[in-house]
Design a protein around this motif. Structure first.
Motif, PDB file in Angstrom:
ATOM      1  N   TYR A  58       0.824  -1.207   0.000  1.00  0.00           N
ATOM      2  CA  TYR A  58       0.000   0.000   0.000  1.00  0.00           C
ATOM      3  C   TYR A  58       0.864   1.266   0.000  1.00  0.00           C
ATOM      4  N   HIS A  59       1.895   1.286   0.818  1.00  0.00           N
ATOM      5  CA  HIS A  59       2.762   2.477   0.868  1.00  0.00           C
ATOM      6  C   HIS A  59       3.453   2.706  -0.477  1.00  0.00           C
ATOM      7  N   ALA A  60       3.890   1.602  -1.151  1.00  0.00           N
ATOM      8  CA  ALA A  60       4.528   1.727  -2.471  1.00  0.00           C
ATOM      9  C   ALA A  60       3.525   2.277  -3.487  1.00  0.00           C
ATOM     10  N   SER A  61       2.298   1.754  -3.473  1.00  0.00           N
ATOM     11  CA  SER A  61       1.282   2.226  -4.418  1.00  0.00           C
ATOM     12  C   SER A  61       0.934   3.691  -4.177  1.00  0.00           C
ATOM     13  N   LYS A  62       0.869   4.075  -2.921  1.00  0.00           N
ATOM     14  CA  LYS A  62       0.525   5.458  -2.604  1.00  0.00           C
ATOM     15  C   LYS A  62       1.647   6.417  -3.027  1.00  0.00           C
ATOM     16  N   ASP A  63       2.874   5.976  -2.785  1.00  0.00           N
ATOM     17  CA  ASP A  63       4.007   6.825  -3.168  1.00  0.00           C
ATOM     18  C   ASP A  63       4.053   7.011  -4.686  1.00  0.00           C
ATOM     19  N   TYR A  64       3.816   5.904  -5.418  1.00  0.00           N
ATOM     20  CA  TYR A  64       3.826   5.976  -6.869  1.00  0.00           C
ATOM     21  C   TYR A  64       2.695   6.865  -7.370  1.00  0.00           C
ATOM     22  N   PHE A  65       1.511   6.730  -6.778  1.00  0.00           N
ATOM     23  CA  PHE A  65       0.378   7.556  -7.200  1.00  0.00           C
ATOM     24  C   PHE A  65       0.648   9.040  -6.933  1.00  0.00           C
ATOM     25  N   ASP A  66       1.252   9.339  -5.795  1.00  0.00           N
ATOM     26  CA  ASP A  66       1.523  10.741  -5.471  1.00  0.00           C
ATOM     27  C   ASP A  66       2.456  11.362  -6.515  1.00  0.00           C
ATOM     28  N   ARG A  67       3.504  10.614  -6.956  1.00  0.00           N
ATOM     29  CA  ARG A  67       4.442  11.160  -7.942  1.00  0.00           C
ATOM     30  C   ARG A  67       3.793  11.322  -9.307  1.00  0.00           C
ATOM     31  N   ILE A  68       2.953  10.329  -9.690  1.00  0.00           N
ATOM     32  CA  ILE A  68       2.276  10.402 -10.982  1.00  0.00           C
ATOM     33  C   ILE A  68       1.255  11.546 -10.986  1.00  0.00           C
ATOM     34  N   ALA A  69       0.555  11.709  -9.875  1.00  0.00           N
ATOM     35  CA  ALA A  69      -0.423  12.783  -9.791  1.00  0.00           C
ATOM     36  C   ALA A  69       0.240  14.139  -9.912  1.00  0.00           C
ATOM     37  N   LEU A  70       1.442  14.276  -9.314  1.00  0.00           N
ATOM     38  CA  LEU A  70       2.175  15.550  -9.418  1.00  0.00           C
ATOM     39  C   LEU A  70       2.615  15.806 -10.857  1.00  0.00           C
ATOM     40  N   ALA A  71       3.076  14.727 -11.552  1.00  0.00           N
ATOM     41  CA  ALA A  71       3.528  14.872 -12.939  1.00  0.00           C
ATOM     42  C   ALA A  71       2.365  15.160 -13.878  1.00  0.00           C
ATOM     43  N   SER A  72       1.164  14.673 -13.552  1.00  0.00           N
ATOM     44  CA  SER A  72       0.020  14.853 -14.451  1.00  0.00           C
ATOM     45  C   SER A  72      -0.463  16.299 -14.504  1.00  0.00           C
ATOM     46  N   LYS A  73       0.040  17.114 -13.604  1.00  0.00           N
ATOM     47  CA  LYS A  73      -0.354  18.519 -13.644  1.00  0.00           C
ATOM     48  C   LYS A  73       0.224  19.251 -14.855  1.00  0.00           C
ATOM     49  N   SER A  74       1.281  18.684 -15.433  1.00  0.00           N
ATOM     50  CA  SER A  74       1.847  19.252 -16.675  1.00  0.00           C
ATOM     51  C   SER A  74       1.112  18.627 -17.850  1.00  0.00           C
TER      52      SER A  74
ATOM     53  N   GLU B 279      -4.098   6.423 -17.573  1.00  0.00           N
ATOM     54  CA  GLU B 279      -2.993   5.861 -16.787  1.00  0.00           C
ATOM     55  C   GLU B 279      -3.066   6.337 -15.339  1.00  0.00           C
ATOM     56  N   LEU B 280      -3.382   7.608 -15.164  1.00  0.00           N
ATOM     57  CA  LEU B 280      -3.523   8.149 -13.802  1.00  0.00           C
ATOM     58  C   LEU B 280      -4.655   7.444 -13.055  1.00  0.00           C
ATOM     59  N   GLU B 281      -5.762   7.187 -13.749  1.00  0.00           N
ATOM     60  CA  GLU B 281      -6.888   6.507 -13.118  1.00  0.00           C
ATOM     61  C   GLU B 281      -6.525   5.071 -12.734  1.00  0.00           C
ATOM     62  N   ARG B 282      -5.736   4.374 -13.600  1.00  0.00           N
ATOM     63  CA  ARG B 282      -5.335   2.993 -13.306  1.00  0.00           C
ATOM     64  C   ARG B 282      -4.443   2.934 -12.067  1.00  0.00           C
ATOM     65  N   ILE B 283      -3.526   3.870 -11.967  1.00  0.00           N
ATOM     66  CA  ILE B 283      -2.603   3.883 -10.820  1.00  0.00           C
ATOM     67  C   ILE B 283      -3.363   4.210  -9.527  1.00  0.00           C
ATOM     68  N   LYS B 284      -4.343   5.091  -9.632  1.00  0.00           N
ATOM     69  CA  LYS B 284      -5.148   5.433  -8.458  1.00  0.00           C
ATOM     70  C   LYS B 284      -5.948   4.224  -7.973  1.00  0.00           C
ATOM     71  N   ASN B 285      -6.537   3.480  -8.919  1.00  0.00           N
ATOM     72  CA  ASN B 285      -7.311   2.287  -8.555  1.00  0.00           C
ATOM     73  C   ASN B 285      -6.430   1.229  -7.900  1.00  0.00           C
ATOM     74  N   GLN B 286      -5.187   1.093  -8.393  1.00  0.00           N
ATOM     75  CA  GLN B 286      -4.272   0.135  -7.791  1.00  0.00           C
ATOM     76  C   GLN B 286      -3.946   0.517  -6.345  1.00  0.00           C
TER      77      GLN B 286
END
Length: 359
Positions: free
Chosen positions: A114-130, A138-145
């Motif tokens: 869970y901590h790995a998935s959350k960390d990965y989602f946080d980084r992807i969410a930050l990158a998706s702002k660009s 892809e962002l939705e898939r990572i969030k669901n995971q």
């Protein structure tokens, strides 16, 4: 001969005249009996009776093991005084401890995912702002995971907690303070089967319940001071007071009685649960009732009645009996205060007979 004929004629004439004279004598009228009566009045109906009662523990628990295992340690025996929460026995079930360790490790693994998935989602969410860097799908898939890993972690935590709770059942504890009255196991006994006898029986005898079957005729009467007085076979020279606390509210079809329950303080432990008691109860009517001497009531196989006098004529009046107070009887029926009744009633004094009433 000349004297004989006139004598015979005189005798015949006298015999012919006798019936006529007798017929002319008026008959004496039928004799009217004088009967002692009373005037019916209202009185306080009271009745003291003695009934058998049964003493029961205030609380009684059969202590069992919720899990299967072997008795490793016994801390109490019959007669032991225990407090609420005290350990009574310890159960040995090694597989329980092993299972708890296994689930704890699964919790750690689920937490890491869970901590790995959350960390990965946080980084992807930050990158998706660009714009154009991360595709929305892809962002939705990572969030669901991440959410799936979070749910798996929570499920592992609950499973471990549940099994740790099962592990707590390895210690058999007292549900309340009381006395151990039975012990059915020894060290090494296998326990946990539903069909087995309980490990212990625990009774709280700090106060006792007293159950008394009260006959139907008394169930709607008031109990004097709402208490009863009892004696027991083990303490025949001592009397105890018991307070009425509850009634069953139903008449048993088998015994035609209602079960009443009393409570008795027993801090000294003199009284023993399971014993029998003789209970003296005094009943009183809430209002005043009609009462008459027992001699004024006639009981036959067909009916129960009193003999009422109205205008020097007697009438049989059916009645229902209430409290029997020795020489007096409580009565219910088509009678009222002020009615005149025959004191010593019997079936020979027929309905409609004329009498002379005497108080």
């Amino acid at each position: 001969m000349k004297y004989l004929i006139p004598a015979v004629l005189l005798s015949a004439a006298t015999a012919c005249n006798q019936p006529q004279e007798a017929a002319g004598i008026p008959k004496e009228g039928a004799k009217t009996d004088t009967v002692k009566v009373l005037v019916l009045s209202l009185d306080s109906a009271k009745k003291t009776i003695s009934l058998p009662g049964e003493l029961l523990p205030y609380e009684n628990a059969q202590v069992r093991s919720k899990i299967q295992g072997y008795v490793r340690q016994l801390s109490v025996d019959i007669g032991s005084k225990v407090n609420k929460g005290q350990v009574l026995a310890l159960i040995d079930a090694p597989e329980i401890n092993t299972r708890v360790l296994e689930l704890n490790e699964k919790v750690k693994a689920a937490m890491a995912r869970y901590h790995a998935s959350k960390d990965y989602f946080d980084r992807i969410a930050l990158a998706s702002k660009s714009d154009g860097v991360i595709a929305p799908l892809e962002l939705e898939r990572i969030k669901n995971q991440m959410m799936a890993d979070s749910s798996e972690y929570n499920a592992a935590v609950l499973a471990a907690k549940s099994y740790r709770q099962v592990g707590n059942y390895l210690a058999i504890i007292a549900p309340y303070s009381g006395t151990i009255t039975k012990r059915n196991v020894v060290v090494g006994s296998f326990v946990g089967n539903p069909a087995d006898k309980p490990l212990f029986e625990l009774e709280n005898n700090g106060k006792l319940r007293l159950q008394v079957a009260v006959p139907e005729v008394y169930t709607n009467a008031a109990l004097f001071n709402n208490t009863g007085e009892l004696t027991t076979r083990s303490l025949p020279d001592k009397k105890f007071k018991a307070a009425l606390v509850r009634k069953s509210g139903s008449i048993s079809s088998d015994t035609r009685s209602e079960l009443w329950e009393f409570e008795i303080p027993n801090t000294t432990g003199e009284l023993k649960a399971g014993g029998y008691a003789d209970v003296k109860l005094q009943f009183i009517r809430s209002g005043r009732s009609l009462t008459a001497p027992v001699s004024a009531i006639v009981t036959t196989q067909e009916r129960k009645f009193v003999i009422k006098v109205t205008g020097n004529t007697v009438h049989w009046i059916d009645v229902r009996a209430g409290f029997n107070m020795g020489d007096k009887q409580e009565l219910f029926g088509d009678i009222k205060a002020g009615d005149t009744l025959v004191v010593k009633a019997n079936e020979e004094l027929k309905d409609g007979t004329k009498i002379i009433a005497r108080l």
